[in-house]
Design a protein around this motif. Structure first.
Motif, short mmCIF file in Angstrom:
data_model
loop_
_atom_site.label_atom_id
_atom_site.label_comp_id
_atom_site.label_asym_id
_atom_site.label_seq_id
_atom_site.Cartn_x
_atom_site.Cartn_y
_atom_site.Cartn_z
N SER A 1 13.80 2.49 -1.82
CA SER A 1 14.92 1.53 -1.82
C SER A 1 14.49 0.20 -1.24
O SER A 1 15.28 -0.53 -0.67
N ASN B 1 17.68 0.30 -7.33
CA ASN B 1 17.88 1.73 -7.06
C ASN B 1 18.64 1.88 -5.74
O ASN B 1 18.38 1.14 -4.79
N LEU B 2 19.54 2.84 -5.71
CA LEU B 2 20.22 3.14 -4.44
C LEU B 2 19.92 4.59 -4.05
O LEU B 2 20.58 5.53 -4.50
#
Ligand code: UFG
Length: 327
Positions: free
Chosen positions: A293, A250-251
Motif C-alpha cells: 500500500s 490498492n487498499l
C-alpha cells in the motif's frame, strides 16, 4: 452544498462512506436499488431509490442534486455467484456502470471515485501485489470490475473524466459506534460467517479448501478495516477536487491472514469457539491476495491504523451483537 452521489450507499461499504462524507462536510446522496442494500442504513443524507440500468432515473438525480463527484460502490460482489451466473455480473456491474459514467459525463460531473477490487489481479504466484501488477482476473466478478476500470480510462481520454480507482482487498470490521455495519443477505464473507457460527445463528463454518499452497493449506487474504478504507475514499475525493487527475490505488495492508488464522483470532477476540468443518475449494478463489500500500500511503497520506485483525473482528462483533443483524 457539496453533494456527492453515492451509488450503493445503502450497502455495507457505501453506508460507511456516507457517514464519513457527512463528517467531512459533504452531503452524501444515496442512489441504490436495494437489491442488496438496506434502506435503514441510509442515515446521513437523502435517499434516491433507483437502478443503474435506468438511465432516465440517473439523469433525473444528477439534474436534481448536481453532485460534485460520484462514489460508485453499487455492484454485485459474490465471487462464487459470478462463476455460476456471469451474465448477471456483466449486466449489472459493467452495463450499469456504463450508464452511470455516461450520465455523469452528460451532467458535467467529472470526478469519479470507483470501488474496484483485488479480484482484478487474479492468481499471481504468491507475490505481494502493487498497482502495476498485471491484471488477470480468474472470475467474472473481477473481469467485470476490470472492464469498468477500462471504461473510466477511456472516458478520461475522451471526455476529461477524472477517476480515482481503489482496488480493495478484503474489507472487514464495522463503524466503531455500530451505527452501520456489515449485513449481506445471503452472507458469503468469511468474518461475518465466523461470527454467526460462533453464536449459533448459522451452521458451522465450512473452510473452502485446505490443500492450497500456503503454510496451513487455506487461502490467504489481506483484510482492511472498512473505516480505514473509507478514509482513503475521502482522501481520494480531495485528490480529485485538488485537480490531481486520475490514479489507481490498492487498499490493503501488506499483511495476509489465512482462513485458519482468522478463525483462531476470532476465538481469541470473542472468547468463543468457532465451530467449523473442512470442505472443498470454492470455484474462483485465488490462493493468496495481499497488497502493498506504498502508493496510497505516500501519495494520499493514507494510514490504515484500525486494520489489525483483532480490531476488525472486535468491531464486527460489536456490530453483530447490536441485533441489526437479526432482521
Ligand atoms: N471462506 C471460507 N468459508 C466461507 C467463506 C469464505 O473458507 O464460508 C474463505 C474463502 O474461500 C476465501 C476467504 O475465506 O479464501 C475470504 O472469502 P470472502 O468470501 O470473505 O472474500 P473473497 O476473498 O472471496 O472476496 C471478497 C469479496 C469480493 C472482493 C474480494 C476482494 O467477496 O467482492 O473480497 O476485495 F473482490
Amino acid at each position: 452544498m457539496r453533494n456527492v452521489l453515492v451509488t450503493g450507499g445503502a450497502g455495507y461499504i457505501g453506508s460507511h462512506a456516507c457517514k464519513a462524507l457527512k463528517a467531512a462536510g459533504y452531503v452524501p446522496v444515496v442512489f441504490d436499488n436495494l437489491c442488496t442494500g438496506w434502506e435503514d442504513a441510509v442515515k446521513f443524507g437523502p435517499f434516491e431509490r433507483g437502478d443503474l440500468m435506468d438511465r432516465g432515473r440517473l439523469d433525473e438525480v444528477f439534474a436534481a442534486y448536481q453532485p460534485i463527484a460520484v462514489m460508485h460502490f453499487a455492484a454485485l460482489s459474490q465471487v462464487g455467484e459470478s462463476m455460476s451466473n456471469p451474465g448477471k455480473y456483466w449486466l449489472n456491474n459493467a452495463s450499469g456502470s456504463l450508464n452511470l459514467i455516461e450520465a455523469a459525463v452528460a451532467a458535467g460531473c467529472l470526478n469519479f471515485v470507483f470501488s474496484s477490487t483485488c479480484a482484478t489481479y487474479g492468481e499471481q504466484d504468491n507475490v505481494v501485489l502493487d498497482e502495476t501488477s498485471v491484471q488477470m482476473p480468474i472470475n467474472a466478478y473481477g473481469a467485470s470490475k476490470r472492464a469498468i476500470e477500462d471504461m473510466l480510462s477511456d472516458f478520461g481520454a475522451s471526455h476529461g473524466l477524472n477517476s480515482v480507482i481503489f482496488r480493495y482487498f478484503n474489507v472487514a470490521g464495522a463503524d466503531e459506534a455500530a451505527e452501520v455495519g456489515e449485513f449481506h443477505q445471503p452472507e458469503t464473507h468469511l468474518i461475518p460467517l465466523v461470527l454467526d457460527a460462533i453464536d449459533g445463528k448459522r451452521d458451522a463454518l465450512t473452510i473452502f479448501g485446505t490443500d492450497y499452497d500456503t503454510p496451513d493449506g487455506t487461502c490467504i487474504r489481506d483484510y482492511v478495516h472498512v473505516c480505514d478504507l473509507i478514509d482513503a475514499h475521502v482522501l481520494g475525493l480531495k485528490w480529485l477536487e485538488d485537480g490531481k487527475g486520475s490514479r489507481v490505488f490498492n487498499l490493503g495492508t501488506g499483511s495476509g491472514f489465512s482462513v485458519r488464522e482468522v478463525i483462531t483470532r476470532s476465538t481469541a477476540v470473542t472468547g468463543r469457539a468457532v465451530p467449523f468443518n473442512e470442505g472443498p475449494r470454492r470455484p474462483g478463489d485465488c490462493t493468496k491476495l495481499v497488497s502493498g500500500s506504498v502508493r496510497a500511503r505516500d501519495e494520499l497520506g493514507w494510514r490504515p491504523e484500525r486494520s489489525t485483525m483483532d480490531r476488525m473482528i472486535a468491531d464486527a462483533w460489536r456490530w453483530h451483537q447490536t441485533g441489526h443483524y437479526d432482521k
